[in-house]
Design a protein around this motif. Sequence first.
Motif, PDB file in Angstrom:
ATOM      1  N   ALA A 214       0.829  -1.207   0.000  1.00 24.69           N
ATOM      2  CA  ALA A 214       0.000   0.000   0.000  1.00 24.69           C
ATOM      3  C   ALA A 214       0.864   1.258   0.000  1.00 24.69           C
ATOM      4  CB  ALA A 214      -0.933  -0.007   1.209  1.00 24.69           C
ATOM      5  N   TYR A 233      -1.268  -1.453  -5.431  1.00 23.42           N
ATOM      6  CA  TYR A 233      -2.526  -1.426  -4.687  1.00 23.42           C
ATOM      7  C   TYR A 233      -3.297  -2.736  -4.857  1.00 23.42           C
ATOM      8  CZ  TYR A 233      -2.091   3.618  -3.729  1.00 23.42           C
ATOM      9  OH  TYR A 233      -1.690   4.839  -3.274  1.00 23.42           O
ATOM     10  N   ARG A 249      -8.937   2.330  -1.825  1.00 26.53           N
ATOM     11  CA  ARG A 249      -7.587   2.786  -2.172  1.00 26.53           C
ATOM     12  C   ARG A 249      -7.326   2.599  -3.661  1.00 26.53           C
ATOM     13  NH1 ARG A 249      -4.372   0.072   1.842  1.00 26.53           N
ATOM     14  NH2 ARG A 249      -4.669  -1.775   0.559  1.00 26.53           N
ATOM     15  N   GLU A 250      -7.725   1.450  -4.187  1.00 24.13           N
ATOM     16  CA  GLU A 250      -7.549   1.202  -5.622  1.00 24.13           C
ATOM     17  C   GLU A 250      -8.344   2.199  -6.461  1.00 24.13           C
ATOM     18  OE1 GLU A 250      -7.550  -2.760  -7.404  1.00 24.13           O
ATOM     19  OE2 GLU A 250      -7.769  -3.570  -5.376  1.00 24.13           O
TER      20      GLU A 250
END
Length: 688
Positions: A214, A233, A249-250
Amino acid sequence: MHDQTLPSGLHKCAQWVSASQWNQAYDAIERFLQHNPPHPDAFNLLAAIWRARGNFQQAEQALLRAQNLAPDDALITVNLAFLRMENQQLPSALETCLKATQLDPQFAPAFALLGSLNLQLGHIERAKPALERALALDPQMPDAWNYLGILHRQNGDFDAAESCFKTCLERQPQHLAGLNNLGILYLHQDRATEAKHVLEQASQFHPQSPEVWAHLGQTYQLLNENTAAARAYQQASALEPENPLARWREANLCPIIPEGEASINSWRRRYAAKLGALPELDLDQLGQRLIGSQAQLPFHLLYHGKSNLTLRRSYFSKIKVADTFVPRARKGPLRIGFLVTSGHESIFLTCTRGLIDQWDPQKAQLVLIGAPGSREMLLPDGPKSSVTWLELPAHLPHAIDTLRHQNLDLIYFWEIGSDAFNFFLPQFRVAPVQVTSWGTPESTAMAAVDAFLSCSPWHHAEEPFHERLVLLDRIPAYFSRPPEPDPIDLNKLGIDPKRPFVFCPQSPFKLHPDFDPTLAYLADTEPDLQIVLSQGSQPAWTEFLRRRLLAKWPQDRQPPHFVPRLALPQFLFLAQSAAAVLDSFYFTGGASSYQMLAAGIPIITWPGQSIRSRFTYAYYRQMCVLDGVVDSVDLYQKKVLAWIHHPEQRKVLSDQLLAQRHTWLEDEGAARQFQQTLIDLGQAGRES
């Protein structure tokens, strides 16, 4: 693990756990438990596997089983405290860790973790002696050096933090947290290339660590290596499929320097579709895990040149947060907080220091809220009798609790969304009234943000707002006079002083692709002209923008030239020496425009409908001097050429700026109006 006392069947399991080979370790432990009596170390190892997979409930059950089998084992108790810390159960973790220090007062890991927990709870005065005790017991202990590095980082002493993290890695070169934290430190300092080196190393040592992937994705993103960021990611998500933050997050991966207008539009369409498919986020359940998660709305949406209100509303439709704020009965003077998070102190002071200095404490108490270690930066002249200082804990749940107990009537958030902390914090409502202004140059669309403070020069009737829009008469700032320009040798900057040059001082990510054709047109029309731009804080940004511009650049023309960031007096001399200073389209200069115009340096600006495109225009309008303002691309280009060929036009405007700067610099009326507006909003909150 107690390597000396491990049953023979668990030695290989422990090696696999150390190497992050979770599947092999899990299968081996299952076989061991099928053929052997229950053993505390087996459940201790099993907990490490469940923790790595993100299943904290199963991990805690395994540790409790281990603790039942070995109630006096300090190591198992420390592991349980560590797990509870990771699961944001800080008070319980602290209690468990204290028990471990009592079980074995000579056990250094217990004191190291005790230091970390006190650090997260904001008890720095307790954290340091605990860490010193750990290092006195074991000077070689990497965990203690790692936690001490975190302490120094939170205090703003980045050199000491770097030294501690490196000492940790000298003791244990593959230390996961040490590598991660050194990489995070470099990211915080805009040293992305160094962060990339450290975190790529970490990914080789710990390929099964989602945290490493990450942070590596975040590093690639900062370097505008977006394909690599997406892969990192995705790898992190695959390693923690039960983590609800992973898909966010992606989805939030947004290029910092876009390739063009078409790529911006394509990304926004995909993002809108992804938002509809993302799982709901329960912020109360996630707590500190939100920080560093990259789950916040992409900040660089601001530079797309479009209204983001629809996307923001779609985003917040998936956010769940309980309204647990209970206003207290408040009597006496109003208490109003100004809040700025770590890394944003410099721009905050440029735009807000005068408001703090002009604050009338007889009308309301002012509480300045900043990150650990930022007090001297935010109060450079020392403590003020008119200002109360409040240190904001670095741990999000503790920060929420601290602010809610301050009995504040209103908090003015300088920025909302420039980092994860100032994006998520206001959503938990920490004051009866929460407001923001031009540090967040568009509607936040947050339900917990009650008002946006704008002003008549910034306002355009076509710009929508989710919050209550409060319009002031004047720019909500108290600007001091800038220093005099300090001459610098232009040749050393790669600029030929005998030839004309135009200068756009904005960071590369502010230069929208729609601005590229204007720069190319100027280069093509004026063969002798030098186009001077500012380097980015990351060299990769500069190089990506250079490549994007050169793809459209006329042949046989001097390519754009990038200059490094300069101290303010030298920056003003560079701008003063230019034939024309160019404002970027869609997102203009803010503090830099104030500094140049206040020094009598004209800027060509094209205001649009959004606040972020009207900062420079607002300064001009407040002076009633509009000769640097245009209303189309065509007139923008013509104005640049006119100033190149008729420098006397720019000189006349410069004289007007100097003659009129008294109308907006050191504006006590603006400071009084800003304070009274906050008082009125805070009082209304009391009465509601």
